[in-house]
Write a protein that holds these residues in place. Structure first.
Motif, PDB file in Angstrom:
ATOM      1  N   VAL A  11       1.090  -1.108  -0.032  1.00 46.40           N
ATOM      2  CA  VAL A  11       0.127   0.099  -0.115  1.00 46.40           C
ATOM      3  C   VAL A  11       0.735   1.736  -0.143  1.00 46.40           C
ATOM      4  N   PHE A  12       0.809   2.068  -1.565  1.00 48.77           N
ATOM      5  CA  PHE A  12       1.641   3.145  -1.241  1.00 48.77           C
ATOM      6  C   PHE A  12       1.177   4.671  -0.948  1.00 48.77           C
ATOM      7  N   LEU A  13       1.143   4.967  -0.124  1.00 48.21           N
ATOM      8  CA  LEU A  13       0.619   6.697   0.232  1.00 48.21           C
ATOM      9  C   LEU A  13       1.729   7.657   0.415  1.00 48.21           C
ATOM     10  N   PRO A  14       1.034   8.744  -0.393  1.00 45.92           N
ATOM     11  CA  PRO A  14       1.980   9.922  -0.382  1.00 45.92           C
ATOM     12  C   PRO A  14       2.069  10.449   1.162  1.00 45.92           C
ATOM     13  N   GLU A  15       2.962  11.554   1.208  1.00 45.11           N
ATOM     14  CA  GLU A  15       3.362  12.012   2.424  1.00 45.11           C
ATOM     15  C   GLU A  15       1.930  12.238   3.754  1.00 45.11           C
ATOM     16  N   PRO A  16       1.021  13.253   2.444  1.00 49.16           N
ATOM     17  CA  PRO A  16      -0.098  13.723   3.558  1.00 49.16           C
ATOM     18  C   PRO A  16      -0.812  12.420   3.639  1.00 49.16           C
ATOM     19  N   SER A  17      -1.113  11.552   3.131  1.00 51.65           N
ATOM     20  CA  SER A  17      -1.835  10.455   2.845  1.00 51.65           C
ATOM     21  C   SER A  17      -1.731   9.538   4.335  1.00 51.65           C
ATOM     22  N   MET A  18      -0.435   9.596   4.875  1.00 47.40           N
ATOM     23  CA  MET A  18       0.193   8.543   6.034  1.00 47.40           C
ATOM     24  C   MET A  18      -0.060   9.574   7.124  1.00 47.40           C
ATOM     25  N   LEU A  19       0.701  10.954   7.048  1.00 46.15           N
ATOM     26  CA  LEU A  19       0.341  11.934   8.205  1.00 46.15           C
ATOM     27  C   LEU A  19      -1.290  12.288   8.690  1.00 46.15           C
ATOM     28  N   ARG A  20      -2.326  11.252   7.847  1.00 51.86           N
ATOM     29  CA  ARG A  20      -3.676  12.163   8.415  1.00 51.86           C
ATOM     30  C   ARG A  20      -3.981  10.251   9.018  1.00 51.86           C
ATOM     31  N   ILE A  21      -3.107   9.170   8.620  1.00 57.71           N
ATOM     32  CA  ILE A  21      -3.134   8.103   8.811  1.00 57.71           C
ATOM     33  C   ILE A  21      -2.658   8.247  10.011  1.00 57.71           C
ATOM     34  N   ASP A  22      -1.718   8.508  10.953  1.00 51.06           N
ATOM     35  CA  ASP A  22      -1.178   8.883  11.297  1.00 51.06           C
ATOM     36  C   ASP A  22      -1.537   9.711  13.107  1.00 51.06           C
ATOM     37  N   GLN A  23      -2.780  11.259  12.649  1.00 46.82           N
ATOM     38  CA  GLN A  23      -3.340  11.651  13.099  1.00 46.82           C
ATOM     39  C   GLN A  23      -4.141  11.402  13.776  1.00 46.82           C
ATOM     40  N   ALA A  24      -5.167   9.827  12.527  1.00 45.22           N
ATOM     41  CA  ALA A  24      -6.558   9.198  12.700  1.00 45.22           C
ATOM     42  C   ALA A  24      -5.990   7.743  13.516  1.00 45.22           C
ATOM     43  N   LEU A  25      -5.049   7.541  13.708  1.00 42.55           N
ATOM     44  CA  LEU A  25      -4.282   7.021  14.821  1.00 42.55           C
ATOM     45  C   LEU A  25      -4.162   6.606  15.657  1.00 42.55           C
ATOM     46  N   SER A  26      -3.608   8.133  16.342  1.00 42.49           N
ATOM     47  CA  SER A  26      -3.600   9.113  17.398  1.00 42.49           C
ATOM     48  C   SER A  26      -4.870   9.056  17.968  1.00 42.49           C
ATOM     49  N   ARG A  27      -6.119   9.883  17.521  1.00 38.45           N
ATOM     50  CA  ARG A  27      -7.070   9.974  17.981  1.00 38.45           C
ATOM     51  C   ARG A  27      -8.357   8.562  18.552  1.00 38.45           C
ATOM     52  N   LEU A  28      -7.645   7.310  17.531  1.00 33.98           N
ATOM     53  CA  LEU A  28      -8.331   5.844  17.744  1.00 33.98           C
ATOM     54  C   LEU A  28      -7.004   6.112  19.307  1.00 33.98           C
ATOM     55  N   LEU A  29      -6.509   5.708  19.352  1.00 31.08           N
ATOM     56  CA  LEU A  29      -5.308   4.947  20.687  1.00 31.08           C
ATOM     57  C   LEU A  29      -5.778   6.373  21.649  1.00 31.08           C
ATOM     58  N   ASP A  30      -6.377   7.278  21.431  1.00 28.41           N
ATOM     59  CA  ASP A  30      -6.596   8.456  22.635  1.00 28.41           C
ATOM     60  C   ASP A  30      -7.705   7.472  22.628  1.00 28.41           C
ATOM     61  N   GLY A  31      -8.551   7.804  22.497  1.00 28.10           N
ATOM     62  CA  GLY A  31      -9.884   7.495  22.311  1.00 28.10           C
ATOM     63  C   GLY A  31     -10.089   6.233  23.533  1.00 28.10           C
ATOM     64  N   LEU A  32      -9.289   5.036  22.859  1.00 30.31           N
ATOM     65  CA  LEU A  32      -9.283   4.019  24.070  1.00 30.31           C
ATOM     66  C   LEU A  32      -8.048   4.855  24.845  1.00 30.31           C
ATOM     67  N   ALA A  33      -7.482   4.931  25.188  1.00 29.07           N
ATOM     68  CA  ALA A  33      -6.798   5.280  26.522  1.00 29.07           C
ATOM     69  C   ALA A  33      -7.903   5.733  27.508  1.00 29.07           C
ATOM     70  N   ALA A  34      -9.005   6.865  27.338  1.00 30.09           N
ATOM     71  CA  ALA A  34      -9.891   7.616  27.539  1.00 30.09           C
ATOM     72  C   ALA A  34     -10.589   6.180  28.331  1.00 30.09           C
ATOM     73  N   GLY A  35     -11.262   5.690  27.500  1.00 36.56           N
ATOM     74  CA  GLY A  35     -12.057   4.485  27.570  1.00 36.56           C
ATOM     75  C   GLY A  35     -11.995   3.347  28.865  1.00 36.56           C
TER      76      GLY A  35
END
Lengths: 326, 207
Positions: free
Chosen positions: B183-207
């Protein structure tokens, strides 16, 4: 006073109008749209399909797709649809693998020839309450792409053919010989078959050029090449090795058979030929023959042995065939 | 080499998401094809372009004849995915869906396109849906053989610099194949995944 029709349209309101427009758009868009439920009953059949099949929505909707169109590749289409119902995933088909789903004439009756329309299809799952209730098949006309791809393929094939041929004689060139030689060596070894090589060239070629000019020299080269192609089998491989020198590879041929073939070639080449509408002219050739042995190192070695035998033919007075002896 | 995006923790999370997607795809493929299918993803790597090319020249892939399918996707993440199959996979997969072992080349290609569509869809959608993002797919097309993959990887003007390599073990009944999803992603998409993962992991930590 507004007409009853305008009243009806106005009564739809903005949201209703949007739905109405959407329905018209789907009907009139320049791609085919057919929607079927899980049993294969047609639910939607737009104008593009109507126009190409001359079957109206009234004639198709509510009927089983496969009953209505028995010519469809049923097993394949059922499997494809089933996977979309199960996977809730878009699926695609391309004209490259499957030229068309419905056989339609192409859209250019005057210039398009008799080729059927090439089609790309997209299968779209339509979900309701988390379940796929129907699948829309969107059919796009890919005939233009198909045609330009076909022209491109033909051009590439023609270039590939040219790049392996000698421009003057039409026989294979040295680059192709080197590729084929390796492949033939491997094949002969793998299947324990014979392989012979004949190297031959025109005797006193410089004298032909000096006496008659280079154009006649070219004719002599063409004459010898055409004799070789005519005498040898279709499975044999003839290449112009360089200048007035040629190589023939004879797969499946042992050295005695190859020597006989070379002798026939020598006789045929010596027959007079007419160059550039002048008086008939004749040339002779010398040949050397070698065959693959268990200890032959590689293709180069096979050719080197034929070359040594050719040299022996020259030394012994030309216009003859010599078999290489290790 | 630019430092790799995505922390180890995020890569782990991504690996989980891909595996969930694979599980769904395998179950659905099995149902659709009427045969036992198991898809597992033992490995997910985040790597740069050069390493992908190198990997194809090592290990089990080094000597295998490759057949590759590519599929672009767009939306929240934009990129291209390439699925690689080794040689035995073609004939076996074609046989599995009812074409004989002597089936025409185009039929075998069609099967690979279908399978790649499902697996790539599971892989990319598995990531996107878990991150509550929307991704759409263009039709899959045949990329070609090893030489074509190499040309694809070495193309100068490509936008992506980093990609995900998802190893997929493909088991059909008693047989298993090598396959791999890139799966090849240009950097902006990679950053977006990174941010979305942050939200997911924060949500898990909070929950």
């Amino acid at each position: 006073m507004a007409s009853p029709q305008a009243d009806a349209t106005a009564a739809l309101g903005p949201a209703g109008l949007a739905v109405d427009f959407l329905a018209r758009l789907i009907d009139r868009i320049n791609v085919g749209i057919v929607t079927v439920d899980a049993d294969g009953t047609v639910m939607q059949w737009n104008r593009f399909l109507h126009a190409h099949t001359c079957l109206s929505p009234e004639q198709v909707i509510g009927q089983n797709l496969y009953d209505r169109f028995p010519e469809l590749p049923r097993a394949w289409l059922e499997r494809k649809l089933r996977s979309v119902f199960l996977l809730k995933n878009f699926a695609f088909t391309s004209w490259r693998q499957r030229p068309y789903l419905f056989r339609f004439d192409n859209h250019r009756p005057l210039t398009g020839g008799a080729e059927p329309m090439r089609q790309d299809c997209t299968f779209i799952p339509l979900e309701q309450d988390g379940e796929v209730k129907a699948v829309s098949i969107v059919i796009t006309d890919a005939t233009d792409t198909y045609e330009s791809q076909t022209r491109l393929d033909e051009a590439v094939a023609a270039l590939a053919a040219q790049s392996e041929r000698d421009a003057l004689t039409g026989v294979y060139n040295r680059r192709k010989l080197e590729q084929v030689l390796d492949a033939e060596m491997k094949r002969a070894r793998r299947y324990n078959q014979s392989l012979s090589a004949v190297m031959f060239d025109i005797d006193h070629f410089k004298r032909v050029n000096d006496t008659h000019g280079h154009l006649v020299g070219d004719e002599a080269i063409k004459h010898v090449a055409s004799r070789a192609v005519a005498i040898l089998r279709v499975t044999d491989f003839v290449a112009r090795y360089g200048g007035e020198e040629f190589v023939a590879l004879l797969p499946g041929e042992q050295i005695a058979g190859a020597a006989k073939a070379a002798e026939r070639l020598r006789e045929a080449a010596a027959k007079p030929f007419t160059a550039l509408s002048e008086v008939p002219l004749s040339v002779t050739i010398s040949a050397g023959v070698s065959a693959l042995r268990p200890d032959t190192a590689d293709g180069k070695a096979l050719l080197a042995e034929a070359d040594k035998a050719l040299y022996a033919s020259k030394a012994a007075g030309r216009n003859r065939v010599t078999i290489f002896t290790p | 080499m630019t430092p790799l995006l995505l922390s180890e923790e995020k890569r782990d999370a991504l690996r989980e998401l891909v595996n969930i997607g694979m599980g769904t795809a395998a179950a659905a493929l099995a149902a659709a094809l009427g045969t036992f299918v198991e898809l597992t993803s033992p490995g997910l790597e985040v790597t740069d372009r050069g390493s992908v090319a190198k990997q194809l020249d090592t290990g089990a892939w080094r000597n295998s004849e490759i057949e590759a399918v590519r599929q672009p996707f767009f939306g929240a993440f934009t990129g291209e995915s390439v699925m690689l199959f080794d040689r035995p996979a073609h004939a076996e997969l074609a046989g599995m869906v009812g074409y004989g072992p002597e089936s025409a080349v185009v039929e075998q290609q069609e099967v690979l396109l279908d399978v790649a569509n499902v697996v790539i869809g599971a892989c990319v959608n598995g990531i996107a849906e878990s991150l509550a993002e929307l991704v759409s797919f263009a039709p899959p097309t045949r990329l070609g053989t090893r030489a074509d993959v190499r040309a694809f990887l070495s193309r100068e003007a490509v936008a992506w610099q980093q990609g995900l390599i998802v190893n997929v073990d493909f088991k059909l009944e008693a047989r298993s194949f090598l396959s791999r999803v890139l799966v090849f992603l240009p950097e902006p998409s990679m950053l977006r995944i990174d941010q979305a993962l942050s939200r997911l992991l924060d949500g898990l930590a909070a929950g």
